[in-house]
Structure formats: C-alpha cells, structure tokens
Design a protein around this motif. Sequence first.
Motif, PDB file in Angstrom:
ATOM      1  N   LEU A  33      14.922   0.049  -3.838  1.00 47.97           N
ATOM      2  CA  LEU A  33      14.043  -1.102  -3.688  1.00 47.97           C
ATOM      3  C   LEU A  33      12.253  -1.903  -2.072  1.00 47.97           C
ATOM      4  N   LEU A  34      13.865  -1.427  -1.035  1.00 45.23           N
ATOM      5  CA  LEU A  34      12.885  -1.810   0.371  1.00 45.23           C
ATOM      6  C   LEU A  34      11.848  -0.276   0.503  1.00 45.23           C
ATOM      7  N   LEU A  35      12.607   1.235  -0.330  1.00 46.50           N
ATOM      8  CA  LEU A  35      11.490   2.251  -0.402  1.00 46.50           C
ATOM      9  C   LEU A  35      10.706   1.426  -0.922  1.00 46.50           C
ATOM     10  N   THR A  36      11.204   1.505  -1.776  1.00 45.86           N
ATOM     11  CA  THR A  36       9.566   1.583  -2.728  1.00 45.86           C
ATOM     12  C   THR A  36       8.796   0.404  -2.225  1.00 45.86           C
ATOM     13  N   VAL A  37       9.367  -0.640  -1.839  1.00 46.23           N
ATOM     14  CA  VAL A  37       8.224  -1.869  -0.600  1.00 46.23           C
ATOM     15  C   VAL A  37       7.419  -0.851   0.080  1.00 46.23           C
ATOM     16  N   LEU A  38       8.364  -0.262   0.830  1.00 49.89           N
ATOM     17  CA  LEU A  38       7.834   0.781   2.527  1.00 49.89           C
ATOM     18  C   LEU A  38       6.858   1.340   1.700  1.00 49.89           C
ATOM     19  N   ARG A  39       7.115   2.503   1.027  1.00 44.00           N
ATOM     20  CA  ARG A  39       6.053   3.177   0.246  1.00 44.00           C
ATOM     21  C   ARG A  39       4.675   2.452  -0.226  1.00 44.00           C
ATOM     22  N   THR A  40       5.052   1.278  -0.766  1.00 41.28           N
ATOM     23  CA  THR A  40       4.103   0.259  -1.659  1.00 41.28           C
ATOM     24  C   THR A  40       3.082   0.345  -0.153  1.00 41.28           C
ATOM     25  N   GLY A  41       3.538   0.217   1.308  1.00 39.56           N
ATOM     26  CA  GLY A  41       3.470  -0.480   2.381  1.00 39.56           C
ATOM     27  C   GLY A  41       2.117   0.635   2.763  1.00 39.56           C
ATOM     28  N   GLU A  42       2.969   1.894   2.618  1.00 37.63           N
ATOM     29  CA  GLU A  42       1.861   2.979   2.792  1.00 37.63           C
ATOM     30  C   GLU A  42       0.426   3.431   2.217  1.00 37.63           C
ATOM     31  N   LEU A  43       1.440   2.970   0.928  1.00 35.95           N
ATOM     32  CA  LEU A  43      -0.211   3.951   0.124  1.00 35.95           C
ATOM     33  C   LEU A  43      -1.362   2.363   0.234  1.00 35.95           C
ATOM     34  N   ILE A  44      -1.106   1.560   0.558  1.00 35.39           N
ATOM     35  CA  ILE A  44      -2.364   0.308   0.427  1.00 35.39           C
ATOM     36  C   ILE A  44      -3.062   1.108   2.054  1.00 35.39           C
ATOM     37  N   VAL A  45      -1.868   1.669   3.288  1.00 36.88           N
ATOM     38  CA  VAL A  45      -3.156   1.826   4.610  1.00 36.88           C
ATOM     39  C   VAL A  45      -3.647   3.209   3.742  1.00 36.88           C
ATOM     40  N   TYR A  46      -3.122   3.747   2.647  1.00 36.11           N
ATOM     41  CA  TYR A  46      -4.337   4.839   2.630  1.00 36.11           C
ATOM     42  C   TYR A  46      -5.265   4.292   1.617  1.00 36.11           C
ATOM     43  N   PHE A  47      -5.615   3.688   1.399  1.00 33.06           N
ATOM     44  CA  PHE A  47      -5.903   3.179   0.157  1.00 33.06           C
ATOM     45  C   PHE A  47      -7.117   2.149   0.772  1.00 33.06           C
ATOM     46  N   ILE A  48      -6.689   1.338   1.314  1.00 30.58           N
ATOM     47  CA  ILE A  48      -7.807   0.030   1.870  1.00 30.58           C
ATOM     48  C   ILE A  48      -9.424   0.353   2.516  1.00 30.58           C
ATOM     49  N   PRO A  49      -9.159   1.861   3.202  1.00 34.14           N
ATOM     50  CA  PRO A  49     -10.770   2.256   3.660  1.00 34.14           C
ATOM     51  C   PRO A  49     -11.556   2.593   2.658  1.00 34.14           C
ATOM     52  N   LEU A  50     -10.668   3.551   0.954  1.00 32.64           N
ATOM     53  CA  LEU A  50     -11.117   3.870  -0.200  1.00 32.64           C
ATOM     54  C   LEU A  50     -12.626   2.401  -0.713  1.00 32.64           C
TER      55      LEU A  50
END
Length: 593
Positions: free
Chosen positions: A1-18
């Motif tokens: 679950l922790l890895l999933t949360v961290l991965r979600t944060g990583e994806l947010i960083v990628y897609f916020i500029p969009l």
Amino acid sequence: LLLTVLRTGELIVYFIPLFIAYPAVWFGKRNLDRGGESAGALWWYKLLRIQMSRAGPTFVKLSQWAASRTDLFNMQLCLELGKLHDSNQVHSPQKSQRAIAKAFGVDSIEQIFESFDDRPLGAGAVAQVHRGRISDAFIERQLAVATDFGSKRALEKLKANPEVAVKVLHPRVERKIRRDLRIMEWGARALSLLPGIKWLSLPEEVAVFGNMMMSQVDLRTEARNAERFAANFSGRAGVAFPRVYLPLDSKDVLVETFCDGIPLRAFLDIDGHTPFDRELGARGLDAFLHMLIYDNFVHADLHPGNIMVSLSPPFVGSPLDRFVEDFYDMSPFNRGRGMHEKQLPSSAQVHRHVRSILDSHEAGEISTHQKNKEIHAYADLLYQSGFTASLVFLDCGLVTLLDDFNRRNFIDLFESVCTFDGNRAGNLMIDRCLTPELVVSPDVFVLRIQDIILRVRKVSLQLSKMTFSEIFEPVMRAVRIHHVRLAPDFINIIMAMFILEGIGRRLDPESDVLRAALPMLRSWLKEDAKNELTYPQHARGSTSPSTASWNLLKVWMYIELREYLDRVRSWGYDDQEFFGEFSPFLTADSSLA
C-alpha cells in the motif's frame, strides 16, 4: 500500500503540469492540415506524449491503446500518442542475462548461447529483444530429455537454424503494471462521477485495458499467437511470421526464429516509390483481409515498427530450382547468364547494405536526399535482377477475435456501407453499441451517417480515389460527438484497417480495399455454401450465421457489379485481363483493342 501511495505521488508530479497547461488548447492559430486544431492544442498533445512516456510502461501502453481509440479521442491526439510506438527505454544486458538464466534454470547464459548480442535489437513498453545463437551442445541436451514429437521437431529445426531472437520482459514490469492499474481504476471511478463522462464507461475501459496489459506480460500468450499465425499463413507466399520454439519458452522469455530484414520505414520515409512498393502494399492488404475474412484472428498491433521487409534473390526457394539453374550454367547452351546470377548478393547481404545506408543517415554522415537516392538506385538494381519482396510481421502479443455477435455487427455494417444504406448503418451503430441509452441526439447521428454514406456513393465506382480514413474518420468524429460507445474489438479492426490502408496507399496510391477483398469474398462464400450443403441442419441451427452470410453475399454481389462496370469503362486498355492466353493473337489495330 505504501508503494502504491508513493507511486500515486510520482504520477501526480508527472501529470500536474498537464492540468496547468491545458488552457493552452484554446489558443493559437488553427492548422487546417492538422484537422483544424489550434497551435496550443497540438503543443499540449506533444506535452501529454512526453509525460506519458516518462510515467512508465503502463502509461506508454495506455497511450498506444488510446491512439487506437479514435471513437473516444481526437484524431490529432491519437496520431501524436501513436508516436510512442517508436520510443521506449531499455534495461541493462546484465538484467536480460539473469532473466534468461533463471528461465532456463542454468547458472550462466554461456550454457545456452554460443553467442549473445548485449545490444538489444529493439525495445517495447514491456520487453526488449536480443539476438543470439543457440549452442549445439544445449540443443543436444534438450533433445535427450524431450518426450513428445512436437518438441523434438522444433528442436531439430532449431539445430538447423540456431540464429534466434530472444524477447525478455523488463524487470519487475508485471508488479509495476498491477500497481498502476490499481491507481488507474481509482482515477476512473472518480472521473465517472463528473457530468458528461459517464458515457465513456471509464471503469470498464480500464478493465479492458488491464486485461490487454496482463496478456502482454505473459510471453507464452504471444508464443501461442505466433504459432497460430504461422499455421494460418503456412501456405501463403509473401507473408511470414517468426516461428516460436515452444520447448524453450517461459512466462518471462520468448525464443523465436531471427527474422532478418529491412524496417518498413525505409520504404515509407523516402520520396517517390521503389519498384517493390506496389507488391508490398498488395501483400500487406491481402494479409490483413486474410486474417479478417478467413481466420477471424487479426494482428492488433500492425504499426510500421512491427513490419519488416525481406528481399529475396531469384531461385532461393527451391533446391530443385537451384539444381536446374546450376546445371544450365554448366551447359554449353549458356553464354554468360549464370555468371551474372551467381554474383547476386544474398538476402542477408542486401539487408545489411540497406541498413548501413539508414545507419549512415541516422548518424548524420549522409543527407536525406543522398539516402533516398542510394536506396532508390539499389532497389532498382535488385528489382532488375529478379529480387522479390515479402513482409514479416513481428510482435504477435495483441490479437483481435470477433465473437459471433461482433462479427455479425461488422458484416452488417460493412454491407450497409457498401449498399449505401446510411439510415440502416446509423441505426445499427446505435442499436448495437455498448450504451445505447446514453447516445446524444440519435436522430442527428443517423443523419450524419447518411450524409457520409451519400458522399461515398458519389464516387462509388472510383473508390480507389477515396481513402479508408476519408470514409471512417468523419464516422468516428460523429461517434465521439454523439457518445456512441462501440465495442473495443470492433474499433481494433477499424484501426487496423486505418493503419494498413495508410501504409498501402503510401506504397501504392491506386490500392483499393474492396477490389482486394473480392477474391477472398468469392472463396469464403464458396466455402460457406459448401458447408450449408454438407451440414444443412448444423448451419440452420442458428439464424445469425445465415443472416451474416446473406449480408456478405450482398456485399460480394455489389463488388462484383462494381468490378464489372469498372472493366467495361476501361474496355480495351488491358487485353491480357480480358482475353488471357488469347491476347497475343490480338493485333494492335484490332477493333477490340
């Protein structure tokens, strides 16, 4: 679950500029050559492609899948995302070697391969491919423990041709994909709560995409698909698929014949046409129609990166032909002909020479003009020497099969288009879509389809002057506007036709899908009629097949009539076509000429 949360944060960083940059789509000059899209929209599509590429294999595959869904997304967006077919990251050769050793249960790959190229031939979103040569000692050990006839036969073929391509999954790719799919499912459920999004059925689309992704991370699925394609095309010249060595395959590693060739891009990216273009276009279209009409087993990933061209010198296919040719060379009747034949390069030498030209251009050593000039000159020389071209289809991990319902839908719609019944075509698309209750303004949608079909009817005897995209692109635009959600398999077929027709038109501007389909429809209908006579009770047990057969029969009758009228219009232009073996007896001043 922790890895999933961290991965979600990583994806947010990628897609916020969009999200921040999205308002740019409303600004900039409209580009009429790019579907009337604004400069800001085209820039945003490019930014989306870059960010999706950075987000990892799941989102690269998602982009490739989205590029095929012109019923859901803008055409220019689909074209931009489609570029991700050619840009993927690679993993280190040491990781490939460890994965191969683990799959075969050995300590080192030296126990398997006589030679192994660390530099990958190519890389996809979930795997990469290396070239290798299996050692005779390893094959002998496998033969000693093989029990069934099929395994022994495959190993004997491998012994005769030990050059192989080895496909290896990227490390931990399945775990990453499962985590990303979980995040995408959460996002799809949240977006479905927004007004105007429900018709997309995002959770169901994520499930479809997830099934496709999970099938790709088990290379045994690709092995079974490749074997079926090879069997389906075993008696057809001009098209080949890599043969898989099933005894050596596993979930993470796939071993198949090494198919030497030239990337199809070499023929698509040059100015003008080579002498082989018409032949290649015809073979590609014929292969697709064979998959669709005969086999109902269609390669669903036929972009140019998965197609190679093989150029073969004359008299390479048959040992008897080679013997006769050599005997004639040594005979007193021959005067120098054999010397020219013996100086012809092999297929491997031809492919290596063309690739060297492409590599020189890629490295900036020669200009684009010089590259085109050299390829044209070499192709002309090979064609005059009797070389023939064939196609090799790679990467059989994605296939499309139409079940009875979708196959009937496809035939019914195809029949409606060919008979110019726009009203029926529009109503069929609404009645048989996945969410007919969510269609917006169905009457207007039917009128749009009628208008498109009427435009097709005006050039019905000159369909070679219309592209498949000119017919179906406005149909897909109407589908998006009116929220007509079509079955994914149905769209896969249409997109495969888009891609192959685009390749065929680039190679041969006069190609005609309906004309190419005619001999196959004749053969299919003959076989269907034979089954009706042989198994009448079985054939009449269900109404669907007979209805589909009748609709396909009407399509065939229309195309036959169109072909006949087209020949009448061109009467006398091609005596060979009309009079066959008697054409040499027609004089130039004949009244029929």
